[in-house]
Design a protein around this motif. Sequence first.
Motif, PDB file in Angstrom:
ATOM      1  N   ASP A 193       0.815  -1.215   0.000  1.00  0.00           N
ATOM      2  CA  ASP A 193       0.000   0.000   0.000  1.00  0.00           C
ATOM      3  C   ASP A 193       0.849   1.265   0.000  1.00  0.00           C
ATOM      4  N   MET A 194       2.188   1.095  -0.010  1.00  0.00           N
ATOM      5  CA  MET A 194       3.138   2.203  -0.103  1.00  0.00           C
ATOM      6  C   MET A 194       2.988   3.189   1.055  1.00  0.00           C
ATOM      7  N   GLU A 195       2.586   2.681   2.207  1.00  0.00           N
ATOM      8  CA  GLU A 195       2.450   3.530   3.382  1.00  0.00           C
ATOM      9  C   GLU A 195       3.649   3.410   4.322  1.00  0.00           C
ATOM     10  N   THR A 196       4.442   2.345   4.160  1.00  0.00           N
ATOM     11  CA  THR A 196       5.633   2.148   4.988  1.00  0.00           C
ATOM     12  C   THR A 196       6.852   2.104   4.087  1.00  0.00           C
ATOM     13  N   LEU A 197       7.916   2.787   4.492  1.00  0.00           N
ATOM     14  CA  LEU A 197       9.070   2.950   3.610  1.00  0.00           C
ATOM     15  C   LEU A 197      10.338   3.162   4.419  1.00  0.00           C
ATOM     16  N   LEU A 198      11.481   3.057   3.737  1.00  0.00           N
ATOM     17  CA  LEU A 198      12.750   3.490   4.315  1.00  0.00           C
ATOM     18  C   LEU A 198      12.865   4.987   4.070  1.00  0.00           C
ATOM     19  N   ARG A 199      13.100   5.742   5.128  1.00  0.00           N
ATOM     20  CA  ARG A 199      13.021   7.197   4.996  1.00  0.00           C
ATOM     21  C   ARG A 199      14.011   7.723   3.966  1.00  0.00           C
ATOM     22  N   THR A 200      13.572   8.703   3.208  1.00  0.00           N
ATOM     23  CA  THR A 200      14.410   9.319   2.184  1.00  0.00           C
ATOM     24  C   THR A 200      15.084  10.586   2.680  1.00  0.00           C
ATOM     25  N   GLN A 201      14.694  11.058   3.870  1.00  0.00           N
ATOM     26  CA  GLN A 201      15.259  12.290   4.409  1.00  0.00           C
ATOM     27  C   GLN A 201      15.038  12.319   5.919  1.00  0.00           C
ATOM     28  N   THR A 202      15.943  12.966   6.624  1.00  0.00           N
ATOM     29  CA  THR A 202      15.789  13.082   8.078  1.00  0.00           C
ATOM     30  C   THR A 202      14.813  14.181   8.461  1.00  0.00           C
ATOM     31  N   SER A 203      14.218  14.855   7.475  1.00  0.00           N
ATOM     32  CA  SER A 203      13.213  15.882   7.774  1.00  0.00           C
ATOM     33  C   SER A 203      12.020  15.295   8.511  1.00  0.00           C
ATOM     34  N   ALA A 204      11.797  13.978   8.357  1.00  0.00           N
ATOM     35  CA  ALA A 204      10.697  13.343   9.082  1.00  0.00           C
ATOM     36  C   ALA A 204      10.866  13.498  10.588  1.00  0.00           C
ATOM     37  N   ARG A 223      15.099  23.979  19.750  1.00  0.00           N
ATOM     38  CA  ARG A 223      16.067  23.859  18.655  1.00  0.00           C
ATOM     39  C   ARG A 223      16.636  22.441  18.681  1.00  0.00           C
ATOM     40  N   ILE A 224      16.679  21.786  17.546  1.00  0.00           N
ATOM     41  CA  ILE A 224      17.187  20.414  17.491  1.00  0.00           C
ATOM     42  C   ILE A 224      18.140  20.251  16.307  1.00  0.00           C
ATOM     43  N   VAL A 225      19.058  19.290  16.435  1.00  0.00           N
ATOM     44  CA  VAL A 225      19.901  18.840  15.331  1.00  0.00           C
ATOM     45  C   VAL A 225      19.745  17.327  15.264  1.00  0.00           C
ATOM     46  N   SER A 226      19.451  16.801  14.070  1.00  0.00           N
ATOM     47  CA  SER A 226      19.142  15.372  13.934  1.00  0.00           C
ATOM     48  C   SER A 226      19.986  14.739  12.829  1.00  0.00           C
ATOM     49  N   PRO A 227      21.040  14.003  13.194  1.00  0.00           N
ATOM     50  CA  PRO A 227      21.804  13.236  12.199  1.00  0.00           C
ATOM     51  C   PRO A 227      21.154  11.869  11.992  1.00  0.00           C
ATOM     52  N   HIS A 285      24.056   9.664   4.617  1.00  0.00           N
ATOM     53  CA  HIS A 285      23.751  10.273   5.913  1.00  0.00           C
ATOM     54  C   HIS A 285      23.408  11.751   5.741  1.00  0.00           C
ATOM     55  N   GLN A 286      22.458  12.200   6.526  1.00  0.00           N
ATOM     56  CA  GLN A 286      22.077  13.610   6.531  1.00  0.00           C
ATOM     57  C   GLN A 286      22.149  14.159   7.953  1.00  0.00           C
ATOM     58  N   VAL A 287      22.369  15.461   8.037  1.00  0.00           N
ATOM     59  CA  VAL A 287      22.291  16.184   9.306  1.00  0.00           C
ATOM     60  C   VAL A 287      21.373  17.381   9.072  1.00  0.00           C
ATOM     61  N   GLU A 288      20.327  17.503   9.886  1.00  0.00           N
ATOM     62  CA  GLU A 288      19.373  18.603   9.722  1.00  0.00           C
ATOM     63  C   GLU A 288      19.172  19.329  11.041  1.00  0.00           C
ATOM     64  N   ILE A 289      18.855  20.618  10.930  1.00  0.00           N
ATOM     65  CA  ILE A 289      18.538  21.410  12.122  1.00  0.00           C
ATOM     66  C   ILE A 289      17.142  22.002  11.969  1.00  0.00           C
ATOM     67  N   LEU A 290      16.518  22.258  13.093  1.00  0.00           N
ATOM     68  CA  LEU A 290      15.205  22.913  13.123  1.00  0.00           C
ATOM     69  C   LEU A 290      15.147  23.813  14.350  1.00  0.00           C
ATOM     70  N   ALA A 347      14.886  25.907   9.009  1.00  0.00           N
ATOM     71  CA  ALA A 347      15.476  24.566   8.937  1.00  0.00           C
ATOM     72  C   ALA A 347      16.614  24.581   7.932  1.00  0.00           C
ATOM     73  N   ALA A 348      17.562  23.674   8.119  1.00  0.00           N
ATOM     74  CA  ALA A 348      18.687  23.523   7.189  1.00  0.00           C
ATOM     75  C   ALA A 348      19.151  22.077   7.248  1.00  0.00           C
ATOM     76  N   GLY A 349      19.765  21.621   6.180  1.00  0.00           N
ATOM     77  CA  GLY A 349      20.249  20.246   6.162  1.00  0.00           C
ATOM     78  C   GLY A 349      21.326  20.043   5.117  1.00  0.00           C
ATOM     79  N   PHE A 350      22.152  19.033   5.347  1.00  0.00           N
ATOM     80  CA  PHE A 350      23.215  18.722   4.394  1.00  0.00           C
ATOM     81  C   PHE A 350      23.519  17.232   4.447  1.00  0.00           C
ATOM     82  N   GLY A 351      24.148  16.743   3.388  1.00  0.00           N
ATOM     83  CA  GLY A 351      24.600  15.360   3.338  1.00  0.00           C
ATOM     84  C   GLY A 351      25.999  15.243   3.904  1.00  0.00           C
ATOM     85  N   ALA A 352      26.184  14.335   4.860  1.00  0.00           N
ATOM     86  CA  ALA A 352      27.497  14.187   5.496  1.00  0.00           C
ATOM     87  C   ALA A 352      28.548  13.745   4.485  1.00  0.00           C
TER      88      ALA A 352
END
Length: 664
Positions: free
Chosen positions: A250-261, A275-279, A297-302, A385-390
């Motif tokens: 049903d395409m409702e469960t997946l491997l995440r494509t971004q750490t924005s989730a 304020r958070i940082v999520s690698p 790998h991604q690192v994002e801030i919010l 928010a901001a993010g980059f690929g490690a």
Amino acid sequence: FYGKVLSLKFTNVVIMMGSSRLSSGRYLPLIALIRIIFLSSSCSHGFVVRCPTSFGIRISTSLCGDSSDATDTTSTTSFASISVELEDARTAALEALERATSVREAEDVRVKYLGKKGIVASAMGYMRSLPPADKPKLGSVVNVVKDTLESAVVSRKSALEIEEVNVQLEKERIDVTMPGLPNLTPGKRHPLSMTIEKACEVFVSLGYDTVTALEDSPEIETDYYCFEALNCPKDHPARDMQDTFYLTEDMETLLRTQTSAVQIRQMETRKPPFRIVSPGRVYRKDDIDATHSLIFHQVEILAIEKRGELTLGHLKGTVEYFLQQMFGPDIDVRFRGSYFPFTEPSMEVDVFFRGKWLEVLGCGMVDPNVLEMAGIDPMEYSGFAAGFGAERFAMVIHGVTDIREFYNSDNRFISQFPHFHDDGMISHLVGGNREERKKAMNALGIETTESDMPFTSLTEVADGSTSTALTRDQSDPKPGKEKKKKKKKSTSSDAVVADIDISKLDIRVGKIIKVWDHPDSDKLFCEEIDLGEEDGPRQILSGLRAHYSAADLEDRKVLVLANLKVRKLAGLESKGMVLCAASEGGEKVVFLDVPKGAEVGERVTFKGYEGEPATPNQIIKKKLLDKIFPHFVTDKNGVPTYKGVTMETIAGLCTSSLPNCEIS
């Protein structure tokens, strides 16, 4: 020779004496000598000498008694004698196996008795000389002996293998009470780990909380957190930019494509301000090459604060400070306008590093729709928010040209990278050639050896500037001769995306010939659209049920973006996208109108932007929609334009009823 013969026991011996230049007179003394020798030996049967008849010697000459007792081996061989020989061979083989002390010795016994030229196989050679009644008997005896020996060989080999393993284990036993060996080379931190940890340290120093717990940052995500809550509904074209690993039908469960989730989950559970940082690790379907990987790998801030307390200026200041800590205090930073579904406005950030501008991250102010989806009042709070690929950061900082180097577990590659220090990243000091890298690392108190530097910087001097790229050392096979540089051939793929503009989109006139409601979505229509193709009409899904009825769509000419990758929306395939104009916020959506006389399948044009369309994969990899759609809008008269150039067919201009609106 005589002494050896006397010590042997013979059953049947036939001596064949062929033609020779020797006269018969010279043969007779030889025969007499052989007769004397074998008369003295323990011969149980007879010995026959066969000589050429031209010498006047009898064909069959007995050397042991009466010539009437002398016979050929084929005439004296019987089933009984062969059976006795086989039984003797079986007994001898079993005894040899018992004496074997290694697997190899047991194998030698097997070859001797059971090999192609072994004793058991040779016994079958007597089959021709036996009477028909004895042949089955011989076959039965041979099979019994063969089966017995094969079973014994397997059993003995197994026992010997166990013994050898036990001996080896005893020999290699480790005494854990002994002291450790000195001067062992210690392991070193992986460059990706160092990059992620340093980035998190910078943001923690600015008051950010690190989010890494599995329950807060799951790698198996839902479609809602990965897309819908980030302003990407099921029919949003931005989903084409990411090929996703879906885990359920049903395409409702997946491997995440971004750490924005992670940001959505934190906004749902935390009370602003925060304020958070999520690698974290993310996954996307992609072709593995020097710059792409299935896992990275991604690192994002919010940051969320009271409305008005965080502005675009705060975001730019935060990003600049972070990049200075990573690349050095004198790094030049450039911000460019861009598009992301979950931020508005959005920017991409470049740094001027080693002589050229390099894109390193994306950022923007959080879209009010995203805040509202997460339960935060956008009238009371705002954020950025901001993010980059490690991997991207590490490749830029260290000059690594192939992302696959990070995953090959080669300790020679890992061991060459310097550590982080309190003053930030030191890798920018360690460019240049092998000696310069060693000097810089030693100056910082990092001891190096030849084994620490198996990878070095490859320096190319083309126009007086120096660029560095880590590669394996390769000595010149012919010292003294200058290597010829191979000129890189430009590929058709490079040519297609060299100049990114509206010509890379294949927009065609289509006609809707059938339309029905999507069975599993209350937002989507399913349409069959004729684009004049030999394969027949395409199935395309559109999120238009809130704006049109099915009757409004039938037999209508529309404009279709035809070179998108096939994707599934709520379980059904969609092979393109119907283009519409949309008011701000999406309250009103209308078709782009096709002029009368436009032909089905015709490709629309923009004067001055002629060229071949990109492939579906190029659209995804090069993020062409991100770069083209911000300039694709309707003008004050509702005419679709790209950078002010109108969209036309052979029948005239395309139009719409919404002026100054985005097209999607």
